[in-house]
Each structure stands twice: as C-alpha cells, then as structure tokens.
Design an enzyme around this catalytic site. Structure first.
Site, PDB file in Angstrom:
ATOM      1  N   TYR A 114      -8.539  -3.437 -11.591  1.00  0.00           N
ATOM      2  CA  TYR A 114      -8.246  -2.157 -10.942  1.00  0.00           C
ATOM      3  C   TYR A 114      -6.959  -1.538 -11.480  1.00  0.00           C
ATOM      4  O   TYR A 114      -6.908  -0.380 -11.883  1.00  0.00           O
ATOM      5  CB  TYR A 114      -7.966  -2.377  -9.444  1.00  0.00           C
ATOM      6  CG  TYR A 114      -9.099  -2.619  -8.504  1.00  0.00           C
ATOM      7  CD1 TYR A 114      -9.552  -1.592  -7.677  1.00  0.00           C
ATOM      8  CD2 TYR A 114      -9.675  -3.871  -8.379  1.00  0.00           C
ATOM      9  CE1 TYR A 114     -10.546  -1.814  -6.740  1.00  0.00           C
ATOM     10  CE2 TYR A 114     -10.674  -4.102  -7.453  1.00  0.00           C
ATOM     11  CZ  TYR A 114     -11.109  -3.075  -6.633  1.00  0.00           C
ATOM     12  OH  TYR A 114     -12.092  -3.296  -5.709  1.00  0.00           O
ATOM     13  N   GLU A 117      -6.681   1.826 -13.722  1.00  0.00           N
ATOM     14  CA  GLU A 117      -6.147   3.019 -13.049  1.00  0.00           C
ATOM     15  C   GLU A 117      -4.904   3.535 -13.763  1.00  0.00           C
ATOM     16  O   GLU A 117      -4.772   4.738 -14.033  1.00  0.00           O
ATOM     17  CB  GLU A 117      -5.819   2.696 -11.587  1.00  0.00           C
ATOM     18  CG  GLU A 117      -7.070   2.472 -10.757  1.00  0.00           C
ATOM     19  CD  GLU A 117      -6.788   2.190  -9.276  1.00  0.00           C
ATOM     20  OE1 GLU A 117      -7.725   2.326  -8.490  1.00  0.00           O
ATOM     21  OE2 GLU A 117      -5.647   1.826  -8.916  1.00  0.00           O
ATOM     22  N   LYS A 173       0.416   5.299  -6.127  1.00  0.00           N
ATOM     23  CA  LYS A 173      -0.572   5.329  -7.215  1.00  0.00           C
ATOM     24  C   LYS A 173      -1.453   6.584  -7.116  1.00  0.00           C
ATOM     25  O   LYS A 173      -1.661   7.298  -8.078  1.00  0.00           O
ATOM     26  CB  LYS A 173      -1.412   4.043  -7.155  1.00  0.00           C
ATOM     27  CG  LYS A 173      -2.502   3.867  -8.186  1.00  0.00           C
ATOM     28  CD  LYS A 173      -3.839   4.492  -7.880  1.00  0.00           C
ATOM     29  CE  LYS A 173      -4.480   4.149  -6.586  1.00  0.00           C
ATOM     30  NZ  LYS A 173      -5.052   2.832  -6.476  1.00  0.00           N
ATOM     31  N   CYS A 210      -1.248   1.685  -3.237  1.00  0.00           N
ATOM     32  CA  CYS A 210      -2.253   2.760  -3.091  1.00  0.00           C
ATOM     33  C   CYS A 210      -1.656   4.164  -3.009  1.00  0.00           C
ATOM     34  O   CYS A 210      -2.125   5.072  -3.703  1.00  0.00           O
ATOM     35  CB  CYS A 210      -3.085   2.542  -1.830  1.00  0.00           C
ATOM     36  SG  CYS A 210      -3.479   0.849  -1.474  1.00  0.00           S
ATOM     37  N   HIS A 248     -26.790  21.447  -1.858  1.00  0.00           N
ATOM     38  CA  HIS A 248     -26.841  22.003  -3.202  1.00  0.00           C
ATOM     39  C   HIS A 248     -25.844  23.145  -3.369  1.00  0.00           C
ATOM     40  O   HIS A 248     -25.682  23.939  -2.444  1.00  0.00           O
ATOM     41  CB  HIS A 248     -28.265  22.531  -3.454  1.00  0.00           C
ATOM     42  CG  HIS A 248     -28.474  23.004  -4.850  1.00  0.00           C
ATOM     43  ND1 HIS A 248     -28.539  22.139  -5.919  1.00  0.00           N
ATOM     44  CD2 HIS A 248     -28.604  24.258  -5.342  1.00  0.00           C
ATOM     45  CE1 HIS A 248     -28.730  22.852  -7.022  1.00  0.00           C
ATOM     46  NE2 HIS A 248     -28.767  24.130  -6.695  1.00  0.00           N
ATOM     47  N   GLU A 300     -25.896  15.170  -4.341  1.00  0.00           N
ATOM     48  CA  GLU A 300     -27.290  15.444  -3.969  1.00  0.00           C
ATOM     49  C   GLU A 300     -28.249  14.563  -4.777  1.00  0.00           C
ATOM     50  O   GLU A 300     -29.365  14.286  -4.357  1.00  0.00           O
ATOM     51  CB  GLU A 300     -27.643  16.923  -4.138  1.00  0.00           C
ATOM     52  CG  GLU A 300     -27.674  17.434  -5.559  1.00  0.00           C
ATOM     53  CD  GLU A 300     -28.031  18.924  -5.640  1.00  0.00           C
ATOM     54  OE1 GLU A 300     -29.124  19.281  -5.191  1.00  0.00           O
ATOM     55  OE2 GLU A 300     -27.209  19.702  -6.144  1.00  0.00           O
ATOM     56  N   CYS A 302       0.825  -1.214   0.000  1.00  0.00           N
ATOM     57  CA  CYS A 302       0.000   0.000   0.000  1.00  0.00           C
ATOM     58  C   CYS A 302       0.856   1.260   0.000  1.00  0.00           C
ATOM     59  O   CYS A 302       0.682   2.148  -0.830  1.00  0.00           O
ATOM     60  CB  CYS A 302      -0.936  -0.002   1.204  1.00  0.00           C
ATOM     61  SG  CYS A 302      -1.802   1.560   1.409  1.00  0.00           S
ATOM     62  N   ALA A 336     -13.108   2.085  -4.074  1.00  0.00           N
ATOM     63  CA  ALA A 336     -13.054   3.035  -5.188  1.00  0.00           C
ATOM     64  C   ALA A 336     -12.020   2.580  -6.190  1.00  0.00           C
ATOM     65  O   ALA A 336     -10.996   2.007  -5.820  1.00  0.00           O
ATOM     66  CB  ALA A 336     -12.691   4.416  -4.674  1.00  0.00           C
TER      67      ALA A 336
HETATM   68  P1  NDP Z   1      -7.426  -7.996 -10.835  1.00  0.00           P
HETATM   69  O1  NDP Z   1      -7.559  -9.393 -10.438  1.00  0.00           O
HETATM   70  O2  NDP Z   1      -8.407  -6.982 -10.414  1.00  0.00           O
HETATM   71  O3  NDP Z   1      -7.337  -7.912 -12.430  1.00  0.00           O
HETATM   72  C1  NDP Z   1      -6.499  -8.736 -13.177  1.00  0.00           C
HETATM   73  C2  NDP Z   1      -6.829  -8.520 -14.632  1.00  0.00           C
HETATM   74  O4  NDP Z   1      -5.911  -9.230 -15.437  1.00  0.00           O
HETATM   75  C3  NDP Z   1      -8.219  -9.035 -14.988  1.00  0.00           C
HETATM   76  O5  NDP Z   1      -8.775  -8.130 -15.908  1.00  0.00           O
HETATM   77  C4  NDP Z   1      -7.924 -10.388 -15.615  1.00  0.00           C
HETATM   78  O6  NDP Z   1      -8.879 -10.760 -16.569  1.00  0.00           O
HETATM   79  C5  NDP Z   1      -6.612 -10.097 -16.303  1.00  0.00           C
HETATM   80  N1  NDP Z   1      -5.792 -11.280 -16.498  1.00  0.00           N
HETATM   81  C6  NDP Z   1      -5.459 -12.221 -15.590  1.00  0.00           C
HETATM   82  N2  NDP Z   1      -4.662 -13.150 -16.147  1.00  0.00           N
HETATM   83  C7  NDP Z   1      -4.501 -12.796 -17.435  1.00  0.00           C
HETATM   84  C8  NDP Z   1      -3.804 -13.348 -18.541  1.00  0.00           C
HETATM   85  N3  NDP Z   1      -3.108 -14.492 -18.427  1.00  0.00           N
HETATM   86  N4  NDP Z   1      -3.849 -12.710 -19.720  1.00  0.00           N
HETATM   87  C9  NDP Z   1      -4.568 -11.581 -19.841  1.00  0.00           C
HETATM   88  N5  NDP Z   1      -5.244 -11.007 -18.856  1.00  0.00           N
HETATM   89  C10 NDP Z   1      -5.210 -11.609 -17.667  1.00  0.00           C
HETATM   90  O7  NDP Z   1      -5.952  -7.627 -10.422  1.00  0.00           O
HETATM   91  P2  NDP Z   1      -5.188  -6.267 -10.299  1.00  0.00           P
HETATM   92  O8  NDP Z   1      -3.770  -6.672 -10.475  1.00  0.00           O
HETATM   93  O9  NDP Z   1      -5.749  -5.205 -11.162  1.00  0.00           O
HETATM   94  O10 NDP Z   1      -5.438  -5.860  -8.793  1.00  0.00           O
HETATM   95  C11 NDP Z   1      -5.171  -6.792  -7.745  1.00  0.00           C
HETATM   96  C12 NDP Z   1      -5.986  -6.466  -6.540  1.00  0.00           C
HETATM   97  O11 NDP Z   1      -5.427  -5.315  -5.927  1.00  0.00           O
HETATM   98  C13 NDP Z   1      -7.434  -6.115  -6.804  1.00  0.00           C
HETATM   99  O12 NDP Z   1      -8.252  -7.232  -6.842  1.00  0.00           O
HETATM  100  C14 NDP Z   1      -7.762  -5.219  -5.666  1.00  0.00           C
HETATM  101  O13 NDP Z   1      -8.221  -6.009  -4.613  1.00  0.00           O
HETATM  102  C15 NDP Z   1      -6.444  -4.569  -5.320  1.00  0.00           C
HETATM  103  N6  NDP Z   1      -6.386  -3.182  -5.795  1.00  0.00           N
HETATM  104  C16 NDP Z   1      -7.278  -2.280  -5.330  1.00  0.00           C
HETATM  105  C17 NDP Z   1      -7.247  -0.982  -5.750  1.00  0.00           C
HETATM  106  C18 NDP Z   1      -8.250  -0.011  -5.244  1.00  0.00           C
HETATM  107  O14 NDP Z   1      -8.897  -0.300  -4.247  1.00  0.00           O
HETATM  108  N7  NDP Z   1      -8.424   1.125  -5.895  1.00  0.00           N
HETATM  109  C19 NDP Z   1      -6.257  -0.520  -6.712  1.00  0.00           C
HETATM  110  C20 NDP Z   1      -5.376  -1.545  -7.161  1.00  0.00           C
HETATM  111  C21 NDP Z   1      -5.448  -2.819  -6.707  1.00  0.00           C
HETATM  112  P3  NDP Z   1     -10.264 -11.482 -16.167  1.00  0.00           P
HETATM  113  O15 NDP Z   1     -11.183 -10.406 -15.683  1.00  0.00           O
HETATM  114  O16 NDP Z   1     -10.723 -12.095 -17.438  1.00  0.00           O
HETATM  115  O17 NDP Z   1      -9.941 -12.498 -15.131  1.00  0.00           O
END
Ligand code: NDP
Length: 489
Positions: free
Chosen positions: A179, A183, A52, A49, A472, A477, A44, A378
């Site tokens: 995410y 982002e 980022k 976080c 407002h 709102e 984080c 978020a």
């Molecule tokens: P996510 O699991 O959210 O997303 C991974 C993405 O990669 C998905 O779109 C997935 O597709 C794709 N993917 C996985 N394997 C492959 C592959 N072999 N080839 C192509 N695409 C692939 O992971 P993130 O790394 O984005 O984030 C990890 C975690 O970190 C999140 O789940 C969240 O909990 C946390 N996080 C939270 C944030 C926030 O609160 N703002 C910000 C950043 C991270 P598919 O959907 O098809 O599985």
C-alpha cells in the site's frame, strides 16, 4: 464501594482504536485513563491516512490543471510549493489533534502525555516514574515502519519522515510494493519528483486481484513511474563516499556505514536528502544508480518493544504482535489489545470497530467478537483501487466462478485526451450466484467500493446487482450492467 484501582480502564495508546474505546467507555461512566507517548490521533491522523490523503489531493492537481485546459479553462502550470503545502498540512494536523484531545477531555478521560508500560497485570508505569492501577487494561499502541536489515538503511527515510521533509527530492527510490510504496510512488510523482520503485516480487500489491493490480502497475508506468519488479536493493551508501575505492566494494560500504550510524536521525535524513548528499544504490539486477532519497516502504511492525507485556504474561506472536482471541482478549484475563498492535487487519476503521467491540465485551456485559470478514478497502494510487472480498485467483481456488469485467476509458479523462483505463470487476459464485468479490480500478474507486461493500456484505447475488437501475452517466453503473461473464474459472 470505592474501587481499589485508580481506574476502571487504562488505555495505552491514543490512536484511532484507543481513543474510540476510551471515550465510549467513559461515556458509560467508566473511569478511564489514557497514555499517549506521541500525538493524539496516532498513525492514522498524524502520520498515516489523513496526511497521506491530503498529499494525494495535492498531487492530483497537476493532471487536473492540465485537463482543465481541454475543458476550456485558461490555467497555467506553476511549480508545486512544498513548504506552503507542508505548513498547511501541519496546521490541519494540529487542529485534528486538538479535536482528539477535546473528544477525550469532554468525555471525562484523564490523559497522560507520556509513554506507559506494564509493571504487572494491573499496574501501569508512566515515563515519569508514577504508577497507576487499573482493573482492565487495553493496549492499543499501533505499529511503526521498519527498514530492511541492510547496511546503511538509516540513510533511507520511512513513511513517518515524508511529512517533515525540508524540501522534496528531485529523485527518489521507493522500496516495496505494498500500500504505502504504491501510494507514495503516485503521490510523489504527481508532485513532480522523479520516482523509481523497486519491488522484489513479480507484481506489486501482492494478495490483491491480479487483473486489478496489473492495471494499477500499468497505469503507474504510463504516468512515468519507473517501476521495476523482481528487483530489490542490495547496497546503499552516500554517493559522496564514491571518493573511496570502488562504490559497492566492501571498503566503500563500510565507510558509509560508519558515517550513517554515527549521525542523529534528523541529520541523516537531511544529509541523505536534497540538502545533503545523494545516495548510491546497487540493485539485485546488478545496476547502480544515484537517487536524492531512498524511501523504505517495507512494512510495519507492532509496537510491543519494552512494554513489559511478556513479563505481565501477555503472549506475543513471532512478529511481535499481541496474540488475542476473537474478543481481543490476551492471555491475561484483564488485558485486551486492539488495532495494529495485534496485526489482524491493519486498517483504521477495523481498529475502531475492535475498540467498540471491546467496550461491549468488557463493560456492557455483551461479549462481542470482531467481524473481520468482507472488509472493503482502498489503495490511493492513481488510479485508485477499491476492493472487497475474494480476488479472482482466491475465489477460483475455492469454487467454480463467473468473472464479470468491464474495462473502459472514463469519460472525464478520455475527453482530456488521456489513455487512463478503468476496471469494474465482479467475482460471482456459479453455484449460489453470490458476489464473492468486487474490484474497482478507477478515479474515486474508494468511494465506490464503500457502497458496493454494503450489498456484498449483505450477501447480494449477481441478480441483485442486476435488479438495480443504472445511474447514468457514471463509471459505477458498469457494476449493474454487466450482462454476460467475461470468463469462467
Ligand atoms: P505492506 O506489508 O503492505 O507492504 C510491504 C512491502 O514491502 C511488500 O511489498 C513487501 O514485499 C516489501 N518488503 C518487505 N520486506 C522487504 C525487504 N526486506 N526488502 C524489500 N521489500 C520488502 O506494508 P506497508 O508498509 O505498505 O503498509 C502497512 C499496512 O498499513 C498495510 O498492510 C495496510 O494494512 C496499512 N495501510 C493501509 C492503507 C490503505 O488502506 N489505503 C494505506 C497504507 C497502509 P512482499 O510483498 O514480497 O512481502
């Protein structure tokens, strides 16, 4: 009577969850040791976080300065200076790491700046070979970003690397639709990088409300992000390898693989980045393109490799995550685990709550399960998405619902001539009138959903929302002024 152990509690991992548990327990007089292999603050604070969000702020100034002219300010565009920002960013991260160290030190936690693993259920083996014993052990080692199983994948960067780039690439391909992918697509676009994003599924941000994620995708495309859904990467190699036969042929990909796998990671990042060589990519849709950099945002895995966990009797799940019960207890009675390493809900505030609940359970004689229901979160895309509870699709599967929506152009950006749209959406149970979900796509949605989340966690009905007078003029709102449902399902 003196304990036969060196510590009452030993925490492995100094991220959000581990640090909170360690210092709260130490505050109660528990003798706590903590080992951290990298930097205090964990994902984080050091590579997630916090940096980022600072990059989100940096990236938003481009639009803000343009809009400022419409508001009467004599502001000229200038280039974004990445080295200046990166230096300031790392100065801030160093400061925050110091804060975390001080928090631990001041609460009496003894820290060990090295990797630690289990030797047995009460013994921790430190990297330098020393052993420490503890009555209770808490594993809070988090997770790490993973690359897909693809030849030459080491040529691409992951989220850990983005904060250390020598310079920003001119063009980047981001793989993934979660995410992190979304982002950073917005952040890098805002910083002036040409962003292309490939997502293998039908729509980005899988699992979130369809209408909300559809609006985010539309806004990303409108801003100039070249987003391709139903598309994935199938091959990649250094573009300089195109001297070898036809790029994309077995011979060419093999040559690039040799080059990539023999280079140290940092050198590969530099070579694949703007300093070295662009990367040629072939997609599932048949096209070939060259990018200065490829960024894999393809998910994260729990950090459980070579930790001595299974040897000590701790059960791991299929994804390598530590299996725990409602009280974060593993299969071994004195070993607990919290945070991303357990792959429950991988968010910092959740890890912190799990850490607090662990202290209640293990040291305050107050067994406390962790509540993972109705967690607001978020996504810091541009525009942001704030969300809590069920999506329209998930709620509709469960019961009869009413959907209240308001879609509009926010005053601030509309005045500046932008077409950006905001969405406020409530999913309401037809039977109980309880608000089952709230989804906001708007600037500041993260701030708004935190507030709406209080009411929804309390079980507010639509009529409770309606009883609140509007503030407002604000965007939020709309949440208390939507009188009739847009549709039912
Ligand atoms: P996510 O699991 O959210 O997303 C991974 C993405 O990669 C998905 O779109 C997935 O597709 C794709 N993917 C996985 N394997 C492959 C592959 N072999 N080839 C192509 N695409 C692939 O992971 P993130 O790394 O984005 O984030 C990890 C975690 O970190 C999140 O789940 C969240 O909990 C946390 N996080 C939270 C944030 C926030 O609160 N703002 C910000 C950043 C991270 P598919 O959907 O098809 O599985």
């Amino acid at each position: 009577m003196a304990s036969k152990y060196d510590f009452d509690l030993f925490v492995i991992g100094g991220g959000s969850g581990g640090v909170r548990a360690a210092r709260v327990a130490a505050g109660d007089g528990v003798r706590v040791g903590l080992a951290e292999a990298s930097r205090y603050g964990g994902t984080c604070v050091i590579r997630g976080c916090v940096p980022k969000k600072l990059m989100v702020y940096a990236s938003e100034y481009r639009d803000l300065t343009q809009d400022a002219r419409v508001y009467g300010w004599d502001i000229r565009d200038g280039p974004f200076d990445w080295p200046v920002f990166r230096q300031n960013l790392h100065t801030e991260l160093d400061r925050l790491e110091g804060v975390y160290r001080n928090l631990l030190g001041n609460s009496g936690v003894e820290t060990f700046d090295c990797r630690a693993k289990l030797k047995d259920k009460h013994t921790i083996l430190l990297e330098d070979g020393t052993e420490k014993t503890a009555k209770t052990i808490l594993v809070a080692t988090g997770g790490y970003p993973v690359r897909p199983d693809l030849p030459n994948a080491e040529l691409g960067i992951v989220s850990d690397d983005i904060f250390h780039l020598e310079s920003l690439p001119k063009s980047i391909l981001i793989i993934g639709g979660g995410y992190i992918a979304c982002e950073f697509a917005c952040i890098l676009h805002g910083l002036g990088v040409e962003v292309t994003q490939y997502y293998r599924g039908a729509q980005i941000l899988r699992g979130f409300d369809d209408e909300a994620r559809g609006l985010v995708a539309e806004a990303m495309r409108d801003r100039g992000i070249d987003l391709h859904v139903g598309t994935n990467i199938v091959e990649m190699c250094l573009a300089s390898e195109e001297q070898t036969p036809h790029v994309g042929s077995d011979a060419a990909m093999g040559a690039a693989d040799d080059t990539g796998s023999q280079m140290p990671k940092e050198a590969v990042i530099a070579a694949a980045g703007p300093q070295g060589g662009p990367i040629r990519v072939k997609s599932t849709t048949g096209g070939e393109k060259i990018f200065d950099m490829v960024f894999f945002a393809t998910g994260r895995a729990p950090s459980t490799n070579d930790m001595g966990l299974e040897e000590a009797g701790v059960k791991l799940g299929r994804g390598g995550q530590i299996v725990v019960d409602d009280h974060s207890r593993t299969d071994v009675d004195n070993i607990f685990a919290i945070g991303d390493v357990t792959d429950r809900v991988n968010l910092t505030p959740v890890a912190i709550r799990e850490g607090m609940a662990f202290v209640e359970t293990a040291f305050r004689d107050n067994p406390t399960p962790v509540d993972h229901d109705l967690i607001p979160s978020a996504i810091f895309t541009q525009p942001e998405m704030g969300t809590i509870g069920l999506s329209e699709e998930a709620a509709g599967e469960r019961e009869e619902i009413e959907i209240y929506t308001s879609s509009f152009r926010p005053m601030q950006t509309a005045f500046a001539g932008r077409e950006d749209r905001a969405l406020m959406k409530l999913i309401v149970s037809k039977k109980t009138r309880v608000v089952l979900g709230c989804h906001i796509v708007a600037p500041g949605a993260g701030e708004m959903i935190q507030m709406a989340g209080i009411a929804i966690k309390m079980g507010a009905t639509k009529e409770d929302f309606d009883r609140v007078c509007a503030v407002h003029p604000t965007m939020s709102e709309e949440l208390v002024t939507m009188r009739s449902p847009t549709r039912t399902a």
